[in-house]
Design an enzyme around this catalytic site. Structure first.
Site, PDB file in Angstrom:
ATOM      1  CD  GLU A  34      -2.348   1.066   2.946  1.00 23.48           C
ATOM      2  OE1 GLU A  34      -3.581   1.066   2.992  1.00 23.48           O
ATOM      3  OE2 GLU A  34      -1.630   0.992   3.964  1.00 23.48           O
ATOM      4  CG  HIS A  36       2.893   3.435   3.856  1.00 17.82           C
ATOM      5  ND1 HIS A  36       2.354   2.302   3.306  1.00 17.82           N
ATOM      6  CD2 HIS A  36       2.490   3.424   5.151  1.00 17.82           C
ATOM      7  CE1 HIS A  36       1.664   1.639   4.216  1.00 17.82           C
ATOM      8  NE2 HIS A  36       1.725   2.298   5.348  1.00 17.82           N
ATOM      9  CG  ASP A  45       0.587  -0.934   6.404  1.00 15.73           C
ATOM     10  OD1 ASP A  45       1.216  -0.036   6.995  1.00 15.73           O
ATOM     11  OD2 ASP A  45      -0.565  -0.771   5.947  1.00 15.73           O
ATOM     12  CG  HIS A 120      -3.379  -3.007   6.012  1.00 16.44           C
ATOM     13  ND1 HIS A 120      -3.254  -1.730   5.494  1.00 16.44           N
ATOM     14  CD2 HIS A 120      -4.387  -3.584   5.316  1.00 16.44           C
ATOM     15  CE1 HIS A 120      -4.144  -1.568   4.515  1.00 16.44           C
ATOM     16  NE2 HIS A 120      -4.853  -2.672   4.406  1.00 16.44           N
ATOM     17  CD  GLU A 122      -7.249   0.050   5.688  1.00 15.63           C
ATOM     18  OE1 GLU A 122      -6.263  -0.294   6.370  1.00 15.63           O
ATOM     19  OE2 GLU A 122      -7.294   1.137   5.081  1.00 15.63           O
ATOM     20  CG  HIS A 174      -1.839   5.573   5.578  1.00 14.47           C
ATOM     21  ND1 HIS A 174      -1.430   4.278   5.366  1.00 14.47           N
ATOM     22  CD2 HIS A 174      -1.575   6.238   4.441  1.00 14.47           C
ATOM     23  CE1 HIS A 174      -0.960   4.175   4.147  1.00 14.47           C
ATOM     24  NE2 HIS A 174      -1.026   5.347   3.558  1.00 14.47           N
ATOM     25  CD  GLU A 179       2.008   3.066   9.061  1.00 18.72           C
ATOM     26  OE1 GLU A 179       1.520   1.931   8.988  1.00 18.72           O
ATOM     27  OE2 GLU A 179       1.832   3.933   8.194  1.00 18.72           O
TER      28      GLU A 179
END
Ligand code: ZN
Ligand code: MN
Length: 259
Positions: A34, A36, A45, A120, A122, A174, A179
């Site tokens: 994904e 970033h 992630d 992650h 989701e 995110h 992170e």
């Protein structure tokens, strides 16, 4: 990569794997591929739970399984959505079946203690569903699975201390402060710090879902909250706290394996 890392399942021979069955928990790092932002790669992630799991394996008997590097579809308000180049996601049923099969395969070989370490947002409920479907098929005493979202084990007062200029909340995090900081700590060569400035196109994101996803809903950078204030030092603090917290969870939930 130099040398064998005996914390990693994919570095073990089959007799070594066999010896570790039920002498250690097996940890599945669960991630995503994904975007970033401009400053970090697509693998954040999955890199974070993988590196946390390897550190946890220094503190508690654990074998780190090869990670699942794809996750459920990125949502605009928690991952920037599915329209960015590179964001490559699974249908929920595929993720659920993958987690189910991992639990089923390890338990088929006799492993009774399994941990899912998720990076992650989701993924959470699809992973829970996979665990539930696997366990439905086996006697209750045969396996125990503990599922952990790493971000749920960072205390609010630690966030206040590390990021006094404000923490946006975990959905907007995110590619943000935590992170970025932990990537700077674990994999500094993969963070392009001088591109952080380019992430400053912030705007409010609707807190409801629209399908099909309209283009331009999220900032063009893909970052939902700027990551200034992240540093490798703060990443080291976060990693240390998370390793301690999660190792403590494993000592509580799997006392027979504790050294
Ligand atoms: Zn992320
Ligand atoms: Mn994500």
């Amino acid at each position: 990569m130099t040398g064998r890392d005996l914390r990693r399942m994919d570095h073990l021979t089959w007799p070594e794997f066999h010896e570790r069955l039920n002498q250690a928990v097996f940890i599945l790092p669960l991630g995503a591929t994904e975007q970033h932002g401009y400053h970090m790669p697509l693998g954040v992630d999955v890199f974070l739970p993988l590196h946390l799991a390897l550190r946890i394996a220094d503190a508690f008997p654990a074998v780190v399984a090869p990670p699942l590097a794809y996750g459920y579809k990125s949502q605009p308000k928690s991952g920037g959505g599915g329209l960015f180049p590179g964001t490559t996601s699974l249908d929920g049923s595929t993720l659920t079946a993958s987690v189910r099969d991992f639990v089923r395969e390890l338990s088929r070989q006799g492993q009774q203690s399994i941990v899912i370490l998720n990076g992650h947002m989701e993924n959470s409920l699809f992973a829970s569903e996979g665990v539930d479907l696997a366990l439905r098929e086996m006697p209750a005493h045969e396996v125990k699975v503990v599922s952990i979202n790493w971000w749920e084990h960072v205390a609010d007062d630690l966030l206040d201390r590390l990021f006094p200029e404000g923490f946006p909340g975990w959905e907007a995090e995110h590619a943000g402060l935590t992170e970025t900081a932990m990537m700077m700590h674990f994999l500094p060569d993969l963070v392009v710090a001088d591109r952080l400035e380019a992430n400053e196109d912030q705007k409010p994101i609707p807190q409801y879902a629209i399908a099909p996803e309209p283009p331009g809903l999220v900032p063009a950078s893909g970052v939902l909250h700027q990551a200034h204030g992240a540093s490798a030092e703060k990443g080291a603090v976060l990693a240390d706290v998370l390793v301690d917290e999660i190792a403590q969870i494993l000592r509580t939930e799997f006392p027979a394996l504790a050294r």
